[in-house]
Motif scaffolding. Structure first.
Motif, PDB file in Angstrom:
ATOM      1  N   TRP A   1       0.647  -1.238   0.009  1.00  0.00           N
ATOM      2  CA  TRP A   1       0.012  -0.048  -0.079  1.00  0.00           C
ATOM      3  C   TRP A   1       0.825   1.184  -0.086  1.00  0.00           C
ATOM      4  N   GLN A   2       1.895   1.021   0.796  1.00  0.00           N
ATOM      5  CA  GLN A   2       2.811   2.440   0.559  1.00  0.00           C
ATOM      6  C   GLN A   2       3.581   2.639  -0.453  1.00  0.00           C
ATOM      7  N   ALA A   3       3.786   1.515  -1.290  1.00  0.00           N
ATOM      8  CA  ALA A   3       4.314   1.640  -2.718  1.00  0.00           C
ATOM      9  C   ALA A   3       3.386   2.186  -3.643  1.00  0.00           C
ATOM     10  N   MET A   4       1.783   1.869  -3.361  1.00  0.00           N
ATOM     11  CA  MET A   4       0.929   2.669  -4.065  1.00  0.00           C
ATOM     12  C   MET A   4       0.778   4.058  -3.828  1.00  0.00           C
ATOM     13  N   GLU A   5       0.794   4.379  -2.685  1.00  0.00           N
ATOM     14  CA  GLU A   5       0.731   5.745  -2.255  1.00  0.00           C
ATOM     15  C   GLU A   5       2.115   6.677  -2.717  1.00  0.00           C
ATOM     16  N   ASN A   6       3.315   5.962  -2.818  1.00  0.00           N
ATOM     17  CA  ASN A   6       4.437   6.736  -3.329  1.00  0.00           C
ATOM     18  C   ASN A   6       4.306   7.014  -4.669  1.00  0.00           C
ATOM     19  N   THR A   7       3.593   6.230  -5.512  1.00  0.00           N
ATOM     20  CA  THR A   7       3.512   6.300  -6.970  1.00  0.00           C
ATOM     21  C   THR A   7       2.048   6.933  -7.370  1.00  0.00           C
ATOM     22  N   SER A   8       1.230   7.493  -6.338  1.00  0.00           N
ATOM     23  CA  SER A   8       0.242   8.028  -6.492  1.00  0.00           C
ATOM     24  C   SER A   8      -0.962   6.994  -7.371  1.00  0.00           C
ATOM     25  N   THR A   9      -1.027   5.800  -6.873  1.00  0.00           N
ATOM     26  CA  THR A   9      -1.934   4.688  -7.668  1.00  0.00           C
ATOM     27  C   THR A   9      -2.703   4.040  -6.803  1.00  0.00           C
ATOM     28  N   GLN A  10      -2.879   4.692  -5.594  1.00  0.00           N
ATOM     29  CA  GLN A  10      -3.902   4.104  -4.581  1.00  0.00           C
ATOM     30  C   GLN A  10      -5.419   3.903  -4.889  1.00  0.00           C
ATOM     31  N   HIS A  11      -5.891   5.025  -5.714  1.00  0.00           N
ATOM     32  CA  HIS A  11      -7.230   5.071  -6.267  1.00  0.00           C
ATOM     33  C   HIS A  11      -7.405   3.899  -7.245  1.00  0.00           C
ATOM     34  N   LEU A  12      -6.237   3.338  -7.777  1.00  0.00           N
ATOM     35  CA  LEU A  12      -6.618   2.272  -8.663  1.00  0.00           C
ATOM     36  C   LEU A  12      -6.547   1.012  -8.026  1.00  0.00           C
TER      37      LEU A  12
END
Length: 269
Positions: free
Chosen positions: A121-132
């Motif tokens: 989840w942190q990796a998705m946050e860092n890449t601004s992909t959490q909404h996906l």
């Protein structure tokens, strides 16, 4: 942290030789950019560094170890790869794809735990992909998929990262976001980064060193100022361009000049 080295390596497919006799080194805390025309061998070099493609001759070393002798699982804990055209299962969600980055760290028959979920989840946050996160891969655009693949590599938590045209499907804002992120990790965590780029200006702004590849050989290697020169660009690309200096960084900038086959260079004081 780890060092990558190609030692007198020749690479090819079938009967064709694509890269011949090159020696190249990538060091911790630095971004090495591979630049050059289409078909020059940039992607092939990335495949060799990740041992997707075995050399016809020469050796690939990871911290002095022959990469061919490193078990695949161990290699996946040390080296992350962002391919140019990732092949992903279309029915999986974006979060499931990112979570796959934790596989090299799991034991036999071991499932992802809370810590793995948090890292993904942190990796998705860092890449601004959490909404996906809950959307299936089949529902995503090329640029969105690229962001998810980059998040997967971040979740992998390797010491070296290889990127093959990571900004190809991204708009200019996302290109800068992703390259800022990679550069920050490179400097902050001492990662070894090798990145193949078509965009000479992005390569000049983000890479410490560049290797200009032409017809399967290294034509020039060094700092962006040493590599991106009017003479080098003319000899390798043969297209009309104007070499100037970026007003803020002072690094070289390549500006296309329509209808002009002469390449000029301006040296700013």
């Amino acid at each position: 942290m780890i060092k990558l080295r190609l030692q007198d390596v020749t690479l090819g497919y079938g009967q064709s030789v694509v890269v011949e006799g090159i020696t190249l080194e990538a060091n911790p805390g630095q971004m090495l950019g591979l630049v050059g025309p289409n078909g020059c061998g940039k992607s092939t070099i990335i495949k060799a560094l990740s041992y997707v493609l075995a050399p016809r001759s020469g050796k690939v070393f990871l911290d002095g170890r022959d990469i061919s002798r490193i078990p695949r699982r161990e290699l996946a804990r040390l080296l992350g790869v962002i391919p140019q055209m990732p092949l992903l299962p279309s029915a999986f969600t974006a979060f499931e794809i990112v979570l796959m980055g934790r596989n090299p760290h799991l034991g036999l028959f071991q499932y992802e735990g809370r810590k793995d979920m948090e890292i993904a989840w942190q990796a998705m946050e860092n890449t601004s992909t959490q909404h996906l996160s809950q959307r299936r891969i089949s529902e995503l655009s090329g640029g969105e998929i690229q962001g998810v693949v980059i998040a997967r590599v971040l979740a992998q938590q390797t010491q070296a990262v290889l990127l093959d045209e990571p900004t190809a499907n991204l708009d200019i804002n996302r290109q800068i976001e992703i390259l800022d992120l990679i550069k920050g990790l490179c400097l902050g965590k001492g990662l070894t980064v090798v990145i193949a780029l078509h965009d000479l200006n992005l390569a000049a702004q983000y890479c410490n060193r560049l290797a200009l590849i032409n017809e399967g050989r290294i034509y020039a290697e060094g700092s962006p100022e040493d590599v991106i020169t009017a003479d080098n660009i003319r000899q390798v690309y043969g297209a009309g361009s104007y070499i100037d200096r970026h007003p803020l960084s002072g690094l070289p900038v390549v500006l296309p000049v329509a209808g002009d086959s002469n390449i000029k260079q301006v040296d700013s004081d």
